[in-house]
Enzyme design. Sequence first.
Site, PDB file in Angstrom:
ATOM      1  N   GLU A   1       3.281 -20.782   4.512  1.00 45.77           N
ATOM      2  CA  GLU A   1       4.673 -20.479   4.164  1.00 45.77           C
ATOM      3  C   GLU A   1       4.698 -19.732   2.837  1.00 45.77           C
ATOM      4  OE1 GLU A   1       7.104 -23.950   2.966  1.00 45.77           O
ATOM      5  OE2 GLU A   1       5.407 -25.154   3.644  1.00 45.77           O
TER       6      GLU A   1
ATOM      7  N   CYS B   1       5.743 -26.774   6.124  1.00 46.82           N
ATOM      8  CA  CYS B   1       4.436 -27.442   6.027  1.00 46.82           C
ATOM      9  C   CYS B   1       3.898 -27.878   7.381  1.00 46.82           C
ATOM     10  CB  CYS B   1       4.540 -28.646   5.088  1.00 46.82           C
ATOM     11  SG  CYS B   1       5.236 -28.200   3.492  1.00 46.82           S
TER      12      CYS B   1
ATOM     13  N   HIS C   1       1.718 -35.803   5.990  1.00 46.63           N
ATOM     14  CA  HIS C   1       1.958 -34.688   5.081  1.00 46.63           C
ATOM     15  C   HIS C   1       2.298 -35.280   3.712  1.00 46.63           C
ATOM     16  CE1 HIS C   1       3.431 -31.256   3.094  1.00 46.63           C
ATOM     17  NE2 HIS C   1       4.693 -31.622   3.139  1.00 46.63           N
TER      18      HIS C   1
END
Length: 391
Positions: free
Chosen positions: A83, A115, A237
Amino acid sequence: MSSDLSIGLHDLSAATTEYVLTHETLAGRTGADVAKYHRGLGQLAMSVPAADEDVVTMAATAARPVLARHGTDRIRTIVLATETGIDQAKAAGIYVHSLLGMPSATRVVELKQACYAGTAALQFAVGLVHRDPERQVLVIATDTSKYDLGSPGESTQGAAAVAMLVGADPALLRVESPSGLFTADVMDFWRPNYRATALVDGQESISAYLQAVEGAWKDYTEQGGRPLDDFHAFCYHQPFTRMAHKAHRHLVQYCGQDADDDGILRAIGRTTSYNAVIGNSYTASMYLGLAALLDSAGDLTGRTIGFLSYGSGSVAEFFGGQVVPGYRSHLRTDLHRAAIRRRQEIDYARYEELHRRSFPVDGSDLAVPRETTGPYRLAGISGHKRLYEPR
Ligand code: COA
């Protein structure tokens, strides 16, 4: 869908940046109690790219040892997730393909969904290997997280790349079916095309993440996934490592179980050591969590690991993976620890200078100073083109 064919991670290699800024140094500048960073966020330091490093140089650095070990004969696809895009049209992976001298008979593409995109890349790779088990796919997740100076997000910046070779009969981890999926249209974190730094509604992003954990897990169980107790550890994450604690506590409570601190630490504790000193590497973050888990002491052979990939905006996926016998002889523990150790510590003034750097937008030439001691560098910009070179 289940299959007898075993597909998953055959190799995993991580890279990070030339520089590091500690949260002690940051606290000295922001006036925050350093315990907020260390304990509240679970962050000790953040990787900072040198002037001549970016997502391409990190990606090539991460992938180089993978190609050195396995060659390129079986790889016909590179999927690069980021990203931190450097171009609206051209895939960053093409520069990586070129720096690594890969064969022209390769398809290269870039994926984006905050993400989460590293996991999309992994799942698409599994699908391609399913179609032709003789082939392997090089998946690279690479990102630099950048927020405005003085903003709450500043303390959660970081940068890293993880390269993963996906193939049949994997040496590290078998990726399981089913996956649990969740998408919701929320504005918790985004970066319009005209901005170099991300915009974030911090508290909204935490609650959107927790909603997504619930949604992805619910779908996972409805698709016939494993019960919670089957999992030995969980890779989440990690925008900051305390988020993994919050997410796992939420999942355990959602499943109607007691979420005691010891149990949470046992489930996620060994996944946070790299992210705590690297910071948020967006698409790479969950896979750095896996690297930290595999690299830590203890035999995980046959153990099932749960993965919860979250990307703001938002998309989440929960899936399982089983650690393969013999995996320990394929790890790159020394390389990963050296990549973290070798970083040069910088002071706030130097970090601020790097943070404020930008490239010409009028087509003029810029020679980028030689700083990185890594294998690849961004040499300059000329006529709106990025020029990369081996160092
Ligand atoms: N000692 C120990 N802990 C402390 C502390 C101290 N002196 N001061 C604060 N803390 C704790 C807070 O209690 C809080 O923990 P909790 O959430 O468990 O209650 C934590 O440190 C963070 O404090 P907070 O005041 O919420 O920090 P913030 O306003 O700077 O925002 C983020 C934190 C994560 C929202 C912000 O860094 C951010 O926006 N990051 C980018 C987006 C992101 O990472 N989103 C995550 C989902 S993708």
